[in-house]
Write a protein that holds these residues in place. Structure first.
Motif, PDB file in Angstrom:
ATOM      1  N   ILE A  41      24.655 -56.067 -44.369  1.00  0.00           N
ATOM      2  CA  ILE A  41      25.248 -56.648 -45.575  1.00  0.00           C
ATOM      3  C   ILE A  41      25.341 -58.169 -45.481  1.00  0.00           C
ATOM      4  O   ILE A  41      24.999 -58.883 -46.416  1.00  0.00           O
ATOM      5  N   MET A  42      25.813 -58.665 -44.327  1.00  0.00           N
ATOM      6  CA  MET A  42      25.964 -60.106 -44.172  1.00  0.00           C
ATOM      7  C   MET A  42      24.706 -60.780 -43.653  1.00  0.00           C
ATOM      8  O   MET A  42      24.682 -61.990 -43.443  1.00  0.00           O
ATOM      9  N   ARG A  43      23.647 -59.982 -43.383  1.00  0.00           N
ATOM     10  CA  ARG A  43      22.326 -60.502 -43.002  1.00  0.00           C
ATOM     11  C   ARG A  43      22.349 -61.255 -41.677  1.00  0.00           C
ATOM     12  O   ARG A  43      21.635 -62.250 -41.503  1.00  0.00           O
ATOM     13  N   PHE A  44      23.185 -60.810 -40.744  1.00  0.00           N
ATOM     14  CA  PHE A  44      23.164 -61.381 -39.406  1.00  0.00           C
ATOM     15  C   PHE A  44      21.894 -60.916 -38.693  1.00  0.00           C
ATOM     16  O   PHE A  44      21.480 -59.767 -38.828  1.00  0.00           O
ATOM     17  N   SER A  45      21.314 -61.783 -37.891  1.00  0.00           N
ATOM     18  CA  SER A  45      20.206 -61.381 -37.030  1.00  0.00           C
ATOM     19  C   SER A  45      20.764 -60.629 -35.828  1.00  0.00           C
ATOM     20  O   SER A  45      21.966 -60.706 -35.537  1.00  0.00           O
ATOM     21  N   PRO A  46      19.930 -59.868 -35.101  1.00  0.00           N
ATOM     22  CA  PRO A  46      20.433 -59.183 -33.898  1.00  0.00           C
ATOM     23  C   PRO A  46      21.061 -60.131 -32.896  1.00  0.00           C
ATOM     24  O   PRO A  46      22.059 -59.795 -32.251  1.00  0.00           O
ATOM     25  N   GLU A  47      20.483 -61.335 -32.755  1.00  0.00           N
ATOM     26  CA  GLU A  47      21.048 -62.309 -31.823  1.00  0.00           C
ATOM     27  C   GLU A  47      22.427 -62.776 -32.284  1.00  0.00           C
ATOM     28  O   GLU A  47      23.337 -62.980 -31.470  1.00  0.00           O
ATOM     29  N   SER A  48      22.595 -62.916 -33.605  1.00  0.00           N
ATOM     30  CA  SER A  48      23.894 -63.336 -34.127  1.00  0.00           C
ATOM     31  C   SER A  48      24.946 -62.254 -33.920  1.00  0.00           C
ATOM     32  O   SER A  48      26.101 -62.555 -33.602  1.00  0.00           O
ATOM     33  N   VAL A  49      24.545 -60.989 -34.102  1.00  0.00           N
ATOM     34  CA  VAL A  49      25.475 -59.891 -33.869  1.00  0.00           C
ATOM     35  C   VAL A  49      25.910 -59.876 -32.405  1.00  0.00           C
ATOM     36  O   VAL A  49      27.092 -59.712 -32.081  1.00  0.00           O
ATOM     37  N   ALA A  50      24.943 -60.036 -31.489  1.00  0.00           N
ATOM     38  CA  ALA A  50      25.259 -60.055 -30.063  1.00  0.00           C
ATOM     39  C   ALA A  50      26.184 -61.213 -29.716  1.00  0.00           C
ATOM     40  O   ALA A  50      27.145 -61.054 -28.934  1.00  0.00           O
ATOM     41  N   ALA A  51      25.917 -62.383 -30.296  1.00  0.00           N
ATOM     42  CA  ALA A  51      26.776 -63.540 -30.042  1.00  0.00           C
ATOM     43  C   ALA A  51      28.178 -63.303 -30.595  1.00  0.00           C
ATOM     44  O   ALA A  51      29.178 -63.682 -29.970  1.00  0.00           O
ATOM     45  N   PHE A  52      28.262 -62.654 -31.756  1.00  0.00           N
ATOM     46  CA  PHE A  52      29.560 -62.352 -32.354  1.00  0.00           C
ATOM     47  C   PHE A  52      30.370 -61.440 -31.439  1.00  0.00           C
ATOM     48  O   PHE A  52      31.566 -61.666 -31.213  1.00  0.00           O
ATOM     49  N   ILE A  53      29.725 -60.394 -30.894  1.00  0.00           N
ATOM     50  CA  ILE A  53      30.411 -59.482 -29.983  1.00  0.00           C
ATOM     51  C   ILE A  53      30.913 -60.233 -28.756  1.00  0.00           C
ATOM     52  O   ILE A  53      32.047 -60.037 -28.299  1.00  0.00           O
ATOM     53  N   ALA A  54      30.064 -61.108 -28.200  1.00  0.00           N
ATOM     54  CA  ALA A  54      30.444 -61.838 -26.997  1.00  0.00           C
ATOM     55  C   ALA A  54      31.632 -62.760 -27.248  1.00  0.00           C
ATOM     56  O   ALA A  54      32.611 -62.769 -26.480  1.00  0.00           O
ATOM     57  N   VAL A  55      31.563 -63.525 -28.325  1.00  0.00           N
ATOM     58  CA  VAL A  55      32.641 -64.472 -28.630  1.00  0.00           C
ATOM     59  C   VAL A  55      33.939 -63.729 -28.922  1.00  0.00           C
ATOM     60  O   VAL A  55      35.015 -64.095 -28.425  1.00  0.00           O
ATOM     61  N   LEU A  56      33.853 -62.653 -29.720  1.00  0.00           N
ATOM     62  CA  LEU A  56      35.050 -61.888 -30.055  1.00  0.00           C
ATOM     63  C   LEU A  56      35.664 -61.252 -28.812  1.00  0.00           C
ATOM     64  O   LEU A  56      36.891 -61.225 -28.648  1.00  0.00           O
ATOM     65  N   GLY A  57      34.811 -60.749 -27.910  1.00  0.00           N
ATOM     66  CA  GLY A  57      35.316 -60.148 -26.678  1.00  0.00           C
ATOM     67  C   GLY A  57      36.039 -61.155 -25.796  1.00  0.00           C
ATOM     68  O   GLY A  57      37.124 -60.881 -25.274  1.00  0.00           O
ATOM     69  N   ILE A  58      35.448 -62.327 -25.633  1.00  0.00           N
ATOM     70  CA  ILE A  58      36.064 -63.362 -24.793  1.00  0.00           C
ATOM     71  C   ILE A  58      37.396 -63.823 -25.391  1.00  0.00           C
ATOM     72  O   ILE A  58      38.410 -63.953 -24.699  1.00  0.00           O
ATOM     73  N   LEU A  59      37.406 -64.061 -26.710  1.00  0.00           N
ATOM     74  CA  LEU A  59      38.637 -64.501 -27.358  1.00  0.00           C
ATOM     75  C   LEU A  59      39.723 -63.428 -27.287  1.00  0.00           C
ATOM     76  O   LEU A  59      40.908 -63.737 -27.131  1.00  0.00           O
TER      77      LEU A  59
END
Length: 490
Positions: free
Chosen positions: A274-292
């Motif tokens: 829906i938000m048109r994230f690329s796979p790399e963006s999704v992976a980066a989102f998971i990483a940043v959210l996990g660390i925070l």
């Protein structure tokens, strides 16, 4: 009270000494070295690292398999898996007390990872096996029992924290690695690599993991009876109404965790489609959210608990959760998702604060009762939340009419993407529903007293926990404290 604690510590030391003597006298099970927390850490890391690699490929295969009702089918698959896990966890825990931990570690890891190679062989079978695997997808329960076998009570919280941190670390790194390898070499390589890591985990359990529950510490025979009270997943929930404060806490947990469980099951699919994230963006989102989230649950949570108190920390966490769910619901641009993700990390302080409130206000012999209720409610939400979110996406027609995803355009945000909610005021209706649910949880939490003594009748619970289990079992009253991170919520 002090004498009771001293007796309990003495009993724990006696149990640990007995187990050491048994192992030394020839009771050593097959494995490398004596049982340790590091064996459990490696098992958890390998299992969830393998699944984390498949984050981006799974989103693609899910839409290709169910192009018309992607969100609905995803919710049903994850909902069935969560509900089966909730129903089977007590039985598997009770059986592991009789048959030992190693065999059930092997069983849960094998069936949890069994769907991985099917992703490229048959997507339909892949998702079918994922749903059914929920019966055995309780690796964390067995791992925590393993850890409880080999640690004393004062060491247990630190050991649980190490296991939870390892889980978080595996999911912070693996989605990014999987997305990179899929972009460079194709998804088939990622599936093969994830399968190899899962097989490595199974081999590690077979060869290196020693049994934490020696033969002489188990019941007299493998045919020891397992009562229905031990296997009843609703046993803890039946005691919810016995105390008004407990009832308020449990309602708060249910209303706040139901949307959270649904969000975790569908949010990365929502970002991708829906938000048109690329796979790399999704992976980066998971990483940043996990660390925070890890920072929020350690440093920030400690500061808030000291400065504004336990109850106010819960209310603040619920407030952050309302804000992030509303932002997800109304957000229509990628930057809004990133901003709401930072707020979501702050909202992760809610459940640790609830657990701390229960731990501080409940009597020593009531800890297991109340924590067991909260754990049972969260397990029930893991089944209901994903199905509810999928159904809401379906009834609001939040689907893609056309999305051609191939390995050539997998890493870009380009392509013929047309979705029905482009002109919608509310792009993500389930998240707005979740915000309303958490608002109700906030109103309920306002009535929870800051300091009180929880009084839940624990006689039947003690009988239920102690009748067929061991004194070192993690289900004993005062020890059944759930770690801050679970396998469903980085």
């Amino acid at each position: 009270m002090t004498q009771g604690k001293k007796k309990k510590r003495a009993a724990n030391r006696s149990i640990m000494l007995a187990k050491k003597i048994i192992i030394k006298d020839g009771g050593t099970p097959q494995g490398i070295g004596s049982p340790s927390v590091y064996h459990a850490v490696i098992v958890i890391f390998l299992e969830f690292f393998a699944w984390g690699l498949l984050t981006a490929p799974t989103l693609v295969v899910l839409h290709e398999t169910f192009p018309k009702h992607t969100f609905l089918m995803n919710g049903l698959i994850q909902g069935v898996k969560g509900l089966l896990s909730f129903l089977s966890a007590p039985l598997i825990g009770a059986l592991s007390d009789v048959w030992g931990r190693k065999s059930f570690l092997l069983l849960t890891v094998f069936f949890t990872c069994a769907p991985i190679p099917l992703m490229k062989i048959s997507p339909w079978w892949y998702f079918a096996v994922i749903s059914v695997s929920g019966v055995f997808a309780v690796t964390f329960s067995v791992v925590f029992a393993y850890v409880a076998d080999i640690t004393q009570e004062h060491e247990r919280s630190m050991a649980y924290g190490l296991v939870s941190a390892t889980f978080a670390a595996s999911l912070v790194t693996s989605p990014a690695i999987g997305a990179y390898l899929g972009r460079a070499y194709g998804d088939s390589l990622v599936v093969v690599l994830a399968t190899a890591i899962a097989l490595l985990d199974i081999c590690f359990i077979l060869v290196a993991v020693p049994e934490s529950l020696p033969e002489k510490m188990r019941p007299a025979s493998w045919g020891a009876p397992i009562s229905w009270e031990q296997a009843d997943p609703f046993a803890s929930l039946k005691k919810v109404g016995q105390d008004s404060v407990v009832l308020l806490i449990c309602i708060t947990v249910f209303l706040s965790y139901l949307p959270e469980a649904g969000q975790y099951s569908s949010f990365f699919l929502y970002l991708r489609q829906i938000m048109r994230f690329s796979p790399e963006s999704v992976a980066a989102f998971i990483a940043v959210l996990g660390i925070l989230s890890i920072i929020a649950q350690t440093i920030v949570l400690s500061l808030l608990m000291r400065s504004i108190g336990n109850k106010n920390t819960i209310l603040l966490g619920l407030g952050f959760q309302i804000l992030q769910l509303a932002w997800y619901g109304f957000g229509s641009e990628p930057w809004m998702m990133w901003a709401a993700g930072a707020v979501a990390a702050m909202s992760s302080i809610t459940f640790p604060a609830v657990s701390a409130l229960v731990s501080r206000t409940a009597d020593a012999d009531q800890q297991g009762v109340v924590q067991g209720m909260i754990t049972g409610i969260r397990g029930l939400c893991n089944g209901l939340g994903p199905a509810l979110y999928g159904f809401i996406f379906y009834i609001f027609h939040v689907e893609l009419n056309e999305l051609q995803i191939t390995e050539t355009n997998l890493g870009t945000n380009q392509g013929p993407q047309h979705h029905t909610q482009e002109n919608s005021i509310i792009p993500g209706p389930p998240f707005l529903f979740g915000a309303c649910s958490v608002l109700l949880a906030l109103l309920v939490a306002l009535f929870i007293p800051e300091h009180t003594n929880l009084n839940v009748r624990a006689g039947s619970w003690k009988k239920h926990c102690g009748g067929h289990s061991h004194p070192h079992s993690p289900q004993a009253p005062g020890e059944a404290k759930e770690p801050l991170l679970q396998d469903t919520n980085v």
